[in-house]
Design a protein around this motif. Sequence first.
Motif, short mmCIF file in Angstrom:
data_model
loop_
_atom_site.label_atom_id
_atom_site.label_comp_id
_atom_site.label_asym_id
_atom_site.label_seq_id
_atom_site.Cartn_x
_atom_site.Cartn_y
_atom_site.Cartn_z
N ILE A 39 -12.79 -4.22 7.06
CA ILE A 39 -11.95 -4.52 8.06
C ILE A 39 -10.35 -3.95 7.56
N VAL A 40 -10.03 -3.84 6.46
CA VAL A 40 -8.61 -3.11 6.25
C VAL A 40 -8.95 -1.52 6.51
N ALA A 41 -9.91 -0.93 6.72
CA ALA A 41 -10.16 0.27 7.57
C ALA A 41 -9.67 0.32 8.61
N MET A 42 -9.55 -0.77 9.37
CA MET A 42 -8.89 -0.79 10.87
C MET A 42 -7.63 -1.11 10.84
N ASP A 43 -7.08 -1.65 9.64
CA ASP A 43 -5.53 -1.90 9.50
C ASP A 43 -5.11 -1.53 8.11
N PRO A 44 -4.81 -0.47 7.66
CA PRO A 44 -4.86 -0.17 6.31
C PRO A 44 -3.36 -0.69 5.84
N ASN A 45 -2.72 -1.09 6.55
CA ASN A 45 -1.40 -1.72 6.03
C ASN A 45 -1.60 -3.34 5.94
N HIS A 46 -2.65 -4.17 6.11
CA HIS A 46 -2.68 -5.45 5.94
C HIS A 46 -2.85 -5.94 4.21
N SER A 47 -1.88 -6.12 3.94
CA SER A 47 -1.80 -6.57 2.38
C SER A 47 -2.43 -7.54 2.14
N GLY A 48 -2.74 -8.59 2.75
CA GLY A 48 -3.84 -9.53 2.38
C GLY A 48 -5.11 -9.06 2.25
N LEU A 49 -5.52 -8.39 3.25
CA LEU A 49 -6.89 -7.86 2.94
C LEU A 49 -7.14 -6.79 1.89
N LYS A 50 -6.01 -6.06 1.73
CA LYS A 50 -6.21 -5.07 0.64
C LYS A 50 -6.09 -5.76 -0.71
N LYS A 51 -5.48 -6.94 -1.06
CA LYS A 51 -5.43 -7.72 -2.08
C LYS A 51 -6.69 -8.58 -2.26
N ILE A 52 -7.40 -8.95 -1.29
CA ILE A 52 -8.73 -9.55 -1.53
C ILE A 52 -9.79 -8.50 -1.94
N GLY A 53 -9.63 -7.54 -1.23
CA GLY A 53 -10.58 -6.30 -1.69
C GLY A 53 -10.61 -5.87 -3.10
#
Length: 145
Positions: free
Chosen positions: A59-73
């Motif tokens: 999902i973060v590939a669709m929105d690379p600036n989403h800090s929550g998804l990046k942190k979860i990943g």
Amino acid sequence: MSLDKEIMDGFHEETMALLGEASALVSQMDEQVDFTAASVPISEFAIRIDRIMGAAKTIVAMDPNHSGLKKIGSLAQICKSISYKSIDKKAVELLPLMSAFFSDVIECMEGLLATMNDEKKTEAVIEDFSSAMQGRLELLAKYLT
């Protein structure tokens, strides 16, 4: 870019279910004194956390600036690595430490999921978790290498 509500709702629902299962597995892990017995909940925990990691990174590939998804990943990736490395090393002395860290990570992920649609609140959860905790997780992962 705004992520599709249906995708985010599905991610939230599945991740919360997986975190519930992961939390139960961490409790089982914490009760073990023999690493052979503990390897089953650790392995099952790693499977759950891997699913969360894969979904978050997709999902973060669709929105690379989403800090929550990046942190979860990134947290999921570290936990997965620690899990599999600990099984290889049979590090029974680390079980209490691992279960404590995993519990903290689950709590952090739940907080991130709860604030997923509010960037300021997401950043506050990330800051509360702190880079020190992430550093300790990375140190544990290196120790198991």
